[in-house]
Design a protein around this motif. Structure first.
Motif, PDB file in Angstrom:
ATOM      1  N   TRP A 133       0.535  -1.495  -0.301  1.00 54.89           N
ATOM      2  CA  TRP A 133      -0.264  -0.032  -0.227  1.00 54.89           C
ATOM      3  C   TRP A 133       0.480   1.001  -0.243  1.00 54.89           C
ATOM      4  CZ3 TRP A 133      -4.970   1.310   1.159  1.00 54.89           C
ATOM      5  CH2 TRP A 133      -5.870   0.594   0.997  1.00 54.89           C
ATOM      6  N   GLY A 134       0.368   2.267  -0.447  1.00 51.49           N
ATOM      7  CA  GLY A 134       1.184   3.565  -0.657  1.00 51.49           C
ATOM      8  C   GLY A 134       0.402   4.809   0.271  1.00 51.49           C
ATOM      9  N   LEU A 135       1.402   5.533   0.934  1.00 49.57           N
ATOM     10  CA  LEU A 135       0.693   6.959   1.035  1.00 49.57           C
ATOM     11  C   LEU A 135       0.840   7.951   0.083  1.00 49.57           C
ATOM     12  CD1 LEU A 135      -0.882   7.414   3.839  1.00 49.57           C
ATOM     13  CD2 LEU A 135       1.544   8.092   4.311  1.00 49.57           C
ATOM     14  N   GLY A 136      -0.017   8.660  -0.544  1.00 52.23           N
ATOM     15  CA  GLY A 136      -0.482   9.533  -1.155  1.00 52.23           C
ATOM     16  C   GLY A 136      -1.292  10.955  -0.549  1.00 52.23           C
ATOM     17  N   CYS A 137      -1.140  11.983  -1.570  1.00 58.44           N
ATOM     18  CA  CYS A 137      -1.703  13.059  -2.388  1.00 58.44           C
ATOM     19  C   CYS A 137      -1.558  14.074  -2.892  1.00 58.44           C
ATOM     20  CB  CYS A 137      -1.103  14.249  -0.243  1.00 58.44           C
ATOM     21  SG  CYS A 137       0.440  14.385  -1.229  1.00 58.44           S
ATOM     22  N   HIS A 138      -2.671  14.782  -3.334  1.00 55.49           N
ATOM     23  CA  HIS A 138      -1.910  15.881  -4.864  1.00 55.49           C
ATOM     24  C   HIS A 138      -1.070  16.481  -4.659  1.00 55.49           C
ATOM     25  CE1 HIS A 138      -2.401  19.077  -6.964  1.00 55.49           C
ATOM     26  NE2 HIS A 138      -3.836  19.073  -7.499  1.00 55.49           N
ATOM     27  N   ALA A 139       0.084  16.376  -5.565  1.00 56.46           N
ATOM     28  CA  ALA A 139       1.683  16.696  -5.500  1.00 56.46           C
ATOM     29  C   ALA A 139       1.951  18.301  -5.724  1.00 56.46           C
ATOM     30  CB  ALA A 139       2.419  15.592  -6.892  1.00 56.46           C
ATOM     31  N   PHE A 140       1.127  18.625  -6.337  1.00 54.64           N
ATOM     32  CA  PHE A 140       1.368  20.190  -6.140  1.00 54.64           C
ATOM     33  C   PHE A 140       0.292  20.875  -5.536  1.00 54.64           C
ATOM     34  CE2 PHE A 140       2.093  18.727 -10.420  1.00 54.64           C
ATOM     35  CZ  PHE A 140       3.806  19.516 -10.676  1.00 54.64           C
ATOM     36  N   ASP A 141       0.360  19.995  -4.220  1.00 56.91           N
ATOM     37  CA  ASP A 141      -0.544  20.445  -2.541  1.00 56.91           C
ATOM     38  C   ASP A 141       0.723  20.789  -1.630  1.00 56.91           C
ATOM     39  OD1 ASP A 141      -1.944  21.538  -0.539  1.00 56.91           O
ATOM     40  OD2 ASP A 141      -3.382  19.962  -0.910  1.00 56.91           O
ATOM     41  N   VAL A 142       1.363  21.935  -1.553  1.00 54.64           N
ATOM     42  CA  VAL A 142       2.384  21.556  -0.654  1.00 54.64           C
ATOM     43  C   VAL A 142       2.303  21.797   0.601  1.00 54.64           C
ATOM     44  CG1 VAL A 142       4.238  23.012  -0.211  1.00 54.64           C
ATOM     45  CG2 VAL A 142       3.875  23.207  -1.990  1.00 54.64           C
ATOM     46  N   GLN A 143       1.213  21.460   0.937  1.00 53.97           N
ATOM     47  CA  GLN A 143       0.724  21.506   2.430  1.00 53.97           C
ATOM     48  C   GLN A 143      -0.223  20.219   2.776  1.00 53.97           C
ATOM     49  OE1 GLN A 143      -2.562  24.331   3.239  1.00 53.97           O
ATOM     50  NE2 GLN A 143      -1.843  25.943   4.057  1.00 53.97           N
ATOM     51  N   ALA A 144      -0.513  19.672   1.660  1.00 53.67           N
ATOM     52  CA  ALA A 144      -0.779  18.093   1.955  1.00 53.67           C
ATOM     53  C   ALA A 144       0.791  17.233   1.830  1.00 53.67           C
ATOM     54  CB  ALA A 144      -1.592  18.140   0.850  1.00 53.67           C
TER      55      ALA A 144
ATOM     56  N   SER B 156       5.552   4.456   0.466  1.00 49.65           N
ATOM     57  CA  SER B 156       5.319   3.320   1.150  1.00 49.65           C
ATOM     58  C   SER B 156       4.362   3.587   2.641  1.00 49.65           C
ATOM     59  CB  SER B 156       6.235   3.022   1.812  1.00 49.65           C
ATOM     60  OG  SER B 156       6.914   3.362   2.770  1.00 49.65           O
ATOM     61  N   CYS B 157       3.076   3.479   2.494  1.00 51.38           N
ATOM     62  CA  CYS B 157       1.926   3.553   3.761  1.00 51.38           C
ATOM     63  C   CYS B 157       2.593   2.931   4.572  1.00 51.38           C
ATOM     64  CB  CYS B 157       0.596   2.531   3.382  1.00 51.38           C
ATOM     65  SG  CYS B 157      -0.732   3.045   4.551  1.00 51.38           S
ATOM     66  N   ASN B 158       3.220   3.822   5.512  1.00 51.78           N
ATOM     67  CA  ASN B 158       4.184   3.663   7.068  1.00 51.78           C
ATOM     68  C   ASN B 158       4.393   4.442   7.665  1.00 51.78           C
ATOM     69  OD1 ASN B 158       6.618   3.825   5.027  1.00 51.78           O
ATOM     70  ND2 ASN B 158       7.825   1.910   6.543  1.00 51.78           N
ATOM     71  N   ILE B 159       5.354   4.033   9.060  1.00 46.61           N
ATOM     72  CA  ILE B 159       6.041   5.314  10.082  1.00 46.61           C
ATOM     73  C   ILE B 159       7.167   5.261   9.517  1.00 46.61           C
ATOM     74  CG2 ILE B 159       5.380   6.703  12.136  1.00 46.61           C
ATOM     75  CD1 ILE B 159       2.502   5.994  12.231  1.00 46.61           C
ATOM     76  N   GLY B 160       7.986   6.048   9.377  1.00 47.11           N
ATOM     77  CA  GLY B 160       9.585   5.733   9.415  1.00 47.11           C
ATOM     78  C   GLY B 160       9.632   4.319  10.418  1.00 47.11           C
TER      79      GLY B 160
END
Length: 203
Positions: free
Chosen positions: A32-43, A154-158
């Motif tokens: 699983w991945g973790l993502g957001c809008h690539a051009f939304d800097v705050q996100a 990757s969908c995880n905490i470091g």
């Protein structure tokens, strides 16, 4: 958020959430991945903080089709372009996806929080039908994201293992993020990262 209000199997719903600046967990080829809008800097910055990922590392971005990123491909030799496009072809017996590091073309702005300390950008055309559709919605309907880029890390905490499924992703992040339900493609390795200029395998 409360309960599982932000869990869906609808790509259209997930698109609206990501467009609103939310962080999304979703299946990829392997984990699983973790993502957001690539051009939304705050996100992007919220995602990095949530994941405890150093900003200088940068992140991979996904898109739906090679036509979305012609500006990244066009200055490469034809043979290298062919290799990259071939690596993105969907082949049933493959067990590792290919991500390529591209020089950022003149006139193309990529937020520093996405590329990190690097002068290039890690891009993958994703095989997963749901995620490709999500990227395609951005490419066709969002003037702020003409490449259809969705952040993918990757969908995880470091320090923890990447989530292989929704249940593990929920254990990590609970109702603090959104989820697009679906199965991974069952690949047994994380994506290979290759320098598009030299062909050198970086990971």
């Amino acid at each position: 958020m409360s309960g599982r209000e932000y869990v869906t199997d609808s790509v259209d719903v997930a698109y609206e959430w990501v467009k609103q600046g939310r962080i999304l967990a979703y299946p990829t080829e392997s984990v699983w991945g973790l993502g957001c809008h690539a051009f939304d800097v705050q996100a992007v910055n919220r995602l990095l903080a949530l994941k405890q990922r150093p900003a200088e590392k940068g992140v991979i971005v996904l898109t739906s089709d090679k036509s979305c990123i012609d500006v990244f491909l066009k200055n490469l030799p034809k043979a290298r372009q062919d290799d990259i496009i071939k690596s993105w072809a969907c082949v049933d017996d493959r067990q590792q996806a290919s991500t390529w590091l591209f020089d950022i073309p003149d006139g193309v702005y990529i937020p520093p929080c996405v590329r990190g300390k690097h002068e290039n950008l890690a891009i993958r055309v994703i095989h997963h039908a749901k995620i490709a559709k999500l990227c395609d919605l951005f490419a066709t309907a969002d003037n702020h994201n003409p490449f259809g880029f969705l952040v993918s890390t990757s969908c995880n905490i470091g320090g923890q293992a990447p989530a292989p499924d929704f249940d593990t992703a929920w254990e990590y992040f609970g109702d603090g993020i959104c989820y697009l339900l679906g199965d991974t493609l069952g690949y047994d390795k994380p994506s290979q990262i290759i320098n598009a200029n030299t062909g050198e395998v970086v990971r």
